[in-house]
Design a protein around this motif. Structure first.
Motif, mmCIF file in Angstrom:
data_model
loop_
_atom_site.group_PDB
_atom_site.id
_atom_site.type_symbol
_atom_site.label_atom_id
_atom_site.label_comp_id
_atom_site.label_asym_id
_atom_site.label_seq_id
_atom_site.Cartn_x
_atom_site.Cartn_y
_atom_site.Cartn_z
ATOM 1 N N LEU A 93 12.846 -22.528 -16.418
ATOM 2 C CA LEU A 93 14.273 -22.799 -16.541
ATOM 3 C C LEU A 93 14.633 -23.166 -17.979
ATOM 4 O O LEU A 93 15.663 -22.720 -18.510
ATOM 5 N N ARG A 94 13.783 -23.950 -18.617
ATOM 6 C CA ARG A 94 14.034 -24.328 -20.018
ATOM 7 C C ARG A 94 13.959 -23.105 -20.917
ATOM 8 O O ARG A 94 14.807 -22.920 -21.814
ATOM 9 N N ALA A 95 12.982 -22.246 -20.684
ATOM 10 C CA ALA A 95 12.845 -21.039 -21.505
ATOM 11 C C ALA A 95 14.060 -20.125 -21.335
ATOM 12 O O ALA A 95 14.560 -19.544 -22.318
ATOM 13 N N LEU A 96 14.544 -20.008 -20.104
ATOM 14 C CA LEU A 96 15.723 -19.185 -19.843
ATOM 15 C C LEU A 96 16.945 -19.769 -20.533
ATOM 16 O O LEU A 96 17.719 -19.032 -21.171
ATOM 17 N N SER A 97 17.138 -21.077 -20.428
ATOM 18 C CA SER A 97 18.276 -21.733 -21.075
ATOM 19 C C SER A 97 18.222 -21.551 -22.586
ATOM 20 O O SER A 97 19.236 -21.249 -23.232
ATOM 21 N N ASN A 98 17.033 -21.734 -23.163
ATOM 22 C CA ASN A 98 16.890 -21.603 -24.614
ATOM 23 C C ASN A 98 17.149 -20.173 -25.077
ATOM 24 O O ASN A 98 17.779 -19.950 -26.123
ATOM 25 N N ARG A 202 20.212 -8.220 -19.837
ATOM 26 C CA ARG A 202 18.869 -7.951 -20.367
ATOM 27 C C ARG A 202 17.972 -9.172 -20.232
ATOM 28 O O ARG A 202 16.796 -9.051 -19.865
ATOM 29 N N ILE A 203 18.527 -10.356 -20.482
ATOM 30 C CA ILE A 203 17.726 -11.581 -20.454
ATOM 31 C C ILE A 203 17.323 -11.945 -19.029
ATOM 32 O O ILE A 203 16.150 -12.209 -18.747
ATOM 33 N N ILE A 204 18.284 -11.983 -18.116
ATOM 34 C CA ILE A 204 17.976 -12.471 -16.762
ATOM 35 C C ILE A 204 17.102 -11.498 -15.973
ATOM 36 O O ILE A 204 16.506 -11.891 -14.955
#
Length: 793
Positions: A93-98, A202-204
């Protein structure tokens, strides 16, 4: 000017055209090359801000909001797993947020379970920390339990970040203000909101985040998904339309030229139109481009069928190609040109609707019809002129009793014989047909008053569309939201936003809004102030309230900013004059939303009598566009009726003919509008285009019928004979064009999109009702009203 003289002008044009046919084809090829280059420069725009014309009040209010609070667009990501409070899931979750914060071109601030301004009391007053520490604890440890306890320690914070069972988590990305059109268009052809949506997708979808099953939402993400889907649908529908077009013309003409002509007309018309749009940087909305595209197919088939139908008849009589081309344009050219002219004029009536996508539909569709018309009248005859002459069968004779060579009727077929029999039935039963149409129209007119506008994706696109189901699932979840709006309270003087009295009024308003049926969640500066006040008072829940004095408010805000807090700048402006209240709603019901927007304006005005109250955001834009659309559609339709009526009167030099010609063309509006009202079909960006478009297309067959009736009446001086001859000569072409045009629009019914299905179905209803009116009502009106003058012996 009499029709015979106009026909002779078209005959002379055809003769000159055939003399320069190779030069004509060369110029056409050159124009295509230039157009293709221009198409690559075409810029498609999708932002809702771009929907409003310059200086529109809604656009002015939105720009003012952005100048004080930044972008009103945001990106939301909903994550889902069995338990977010594990080391692996929190790290993901932290990596996704960042990555969302670092990789989104216009990201300004991210708020998530792993990245939030969490206020904690200290000896100095307070500090801002993170719920999840830099080093994430091991699963099952006391430290992990402490993280979970801290996350739920403040209910007003938890309700925006984590579900009660810990399975859902919400990431909110605030965006920087997008650059103006004049800026980003110099750098590329993709709008900033589309770029943002593409980056989010692209990210999610990266495998690294698959364990959290992230789902996106927010207008940039939704707009990008819609643009991609519409693009794919347009390609698929164009393929269906092309196949239908080729099959029909192959059956009709049994020749390669017959298949190529309408395809060339469509490609030529669309390429030239989009080439001009690219070279001139014209506003083009990608979500409505399929309308002029499919319309181009429909009119190309209609024009070419009329041309080919008459051409084949002449070839059966004498077999000479060039002569047949000249005779075809002499007899059919004026009516085809007149049809195209009235259609494009009708489509230009969209310019009265103060919404830019409607302007796009009007201008692009009119240009498409114009260039398809010119291609049909120039390139199709040239193609028909190539090839060998044919031998005439011995049993084929000229069946007309009129001496003029162009009045020779083509030989009878079972279809023309059927049309003549139909004309006899119509002329024998005028009262039965008239009363039947009148009763049906009265019933359908009641439905016209039941039509309502809608812009929400659930009703317009439908949940059968994959991306719509995904974003609707996010909106219906415990944390996620899809729609929101902002209320701005602008106080008379600076620093008045710090006064506790005004803050308490805002608190009262926020509590009232929370009781609205559609409200899911509200956010304002009070969330920060109350949390701050509680934190500075040793976490006493009783102190979760607004400070008592203005000095306390000012001191606490200063303390918050010194601790590194930046969230407050999104909810109160720099001068402390404007307060922002964001309202997220759980669902979109057009009528209910309109009532709640009016209600929040009234409630805010009562609490802040001396303040300026404005509402901005997606929902007010939707409501404003619905109001514009309803009023504009009616005005557009009335203008279309008036213009076409005047054109008919001028062309036929008769007020009676103009008025009579309008009667059958009202039928599509009555049938389509009645169906929409009775069946609950909403008025959206696509269905709003139907009535003027159907009027423009319906008048085509009326013109062909009246034009040829006038021509035959001038020859026979007898209404019954003129009508029978008209049914015989143009009746089959009118029926075939209507059926084939309906088949082209039927392609929309194969879509999973509700808006496309409704558009296709109602287009078919409009076309077939126009056909019925032209074959059943127009002959009766022409005969009974003696529109061409008295019968002569």
């Amino acid at each position: 000017m009499k029709i015979e003289k106009i026909n002779e002008m078209f005959a002379r044009f055809a003769a000159q055209l055939l003399k320069m046919r190779w030069l004509t084809l060369g110029i056409f090829a050159l124009v295509m090359i230039v157009s293709v280059i221009g198409m690559k420069r075409m810029v498609k725009e999708t932002s809702f801000d771009d929907y409003f014309i310059e200086d529109d009040p809604m656009l002015v209010m939105t720009d003012e909001f952005k100048s004080h609070f930044g972008n009103d667009y945001y990106v939301g990501v909903l994550t889902q797993c069995d338990n977010h409070f594990t080391k692996e899931n929190l790290a993901t979750l932290r990596a996704l947020s960042n990555e969302l914060l670092d990789s989104l071109s216009y990201a300004d601030k991210v708020t998530s379970l792993t990245d939030i301004e969490f206020m904690v009391g200290s000896d100095e007053g307070m500090t801002i920390e993170q719920i999840v520490p830099d080093e994430i604890p091991e699963d099952g440890s006391a430290a992990m339990d402490s993280v979970r306890k801290r996350a739920f320690s403040k209910p007003h914070v938890a309700r925006k970040l984590i579900s009660q069972d810990g399975r859902l988590s919400w990431i909110m990305v605030k965006l920087r203000t997008f650059p103006k059109d004049s800026v980003w268009k110099q750098q590329g052809t993709v709008a900033p909101d589309i770029i943002t949506g593409q980056e989010v997708e692209r990210i999610i979808k990266k495998p690294a985040y698959a364990s959290l099953h992230p789902k996106g939402t927010g207008m940039p993400y939704v707009t990008n998904c819609k643009t991609v889907y519409i693009g794919q649908e347009m390609s698929r529908l164009m393929m269906i339309a092309t196949i239908v077009c080729m099959l029909v013309m192959l059956c009709m003409t049994r020749s390669l030229r017959g298949v190529l002509a309408p395809i060339i007309s469509v490609v030529g018309g669309l390429f030239i139109t989009y080439g001009i749009a690219g070279w001139t940087k014209m506003y083009v909305d990608s979500t409505v481009l399929m309308i002029p595209t499919i319309l181009a197919f429909a009119v190309a088939i209609a024009y070419n069928i009329h041309i080919f139908s008459y051409f084949r008849g002449r070839m059966r009589i004498h077999g000479e190609r060039r002569k047949a081309v000249i005779e075809t344009l002499r007899e059919i050219g004026w009516s085809v040109f007149f049809c195209g002219f009235t259609t494009l004029v009708s489509l230009l009536s969209f310019l009265v609707i103060p919404i830019r996508p409607m302007h796009c539909v009007g201008v692009i569709s009119s240009m498409s019809v114009l260039f398809v018309l010119l291609t049909s009248l120039i390139i199709s005859p040239v193609l028909l002129s190539f090839g060998k002459n044919k031998r005439v069968k011995a049993d084929v004779t000229q069946t007309s009793d009129i001496s003029h060579q162009t009045s020779a009727l083509p030989p009878d077929t079972r279809w023309t014989a059927a049309m003549v029999r139909l004309s006899d039935i119509v002329l024998r039963n005028p009262k039965k047909i008239g009363w039947s149409f009148l009763v049906v129209c009265l019933v359908l007119c009641v439905g016209l008053w039941k039509i309502e506008a809608a812009f929400d994706i659930e009703r317009t696109m439908g949940e059968d569309v994959p991306y719509v189901k995904e974003v609707m699932d996010v909106g219906r979840s415990e944390l996620g939201s899809l729609y929101s709006y902002d209320l701005i309270v602008e106080l008379p003087h600076d620093d008045e936003a710090k006064e506790p009295e005004n803050l308490r009024r805002l608190d009262q308003l926020q509590q009232q809004v929370n009781t609205y049926d559609l409200t899911k969640r509200t956010t304002s500066i009070l969330d920060i102030l109350k949390d701050l006040n509680q934190t500075l008072n040793d976490g006493d829940t009783a102190r979760f309230c607004i400070p008592d004095t203005e000095e306390e408010v000012a001191q606490e805000i200063l303390l918050y900013e010194n601790a590194g807090g930046t969230e407050s700048e999104y909810w109160v402006d720099y001068d402390y004059r404007r307060l922002r209240l964001m309202v997220e709603i759980s669902d979109f019901n057009s009528a209910q939303v309109e009532r709640e927007l009016a209600r929040i304006q009234q409630d805010a005005q009562k609490l802040f009598p001396g303040a300026k109250i404005t509402t901005v955001g997606n929902i007010p834009q939707y409501v404003t566009m619905m109001q514009y659309l309803v009023r504009g559609q009616m005005l557009s339709f009335v203008i279309s009726i008036l213009i076409i009526g005047i054109i008919l009167m001028i062309a036929f030099q008769s007020i009676r003919v103009g008025l009579i010609g309008l009667v059958p063309n009202m039928m599509p509006a009555v049938f389509v509008g009645g169906y929409m009202g009775w069946m609950g079909v909403p008025l959206d960006m696509m269905t709003a285009t139907l009535l003027p478009m159907m009027l423009g297309m319906a008048v085509d067959d009326t013109i062909h019928f009246i034009n040829h009736s006038k021509l035959e009446f001038d020859r026979s001086h007898h209404y019954r004979e003129a009508i029978r001859r008209t049914f015989r000569v143009v009746g089959v072409a009118i029926v075939i064009t209507s059926i084939i045009t309906s088949a082209v629009f039927a392609g929309f019914c194969t879509s999973a999109c509700t808006m496309c299905i409704n558009f296709g179905l109602m287009a078919i209803i409009g076309i077939l009702s126009a056909l019925a009116a032209d074959l059943l009502v127009t002959p009766i009106l022409v005969s009974k009203c003696k529109v061409f003058g008295k019968i002569k012996d």
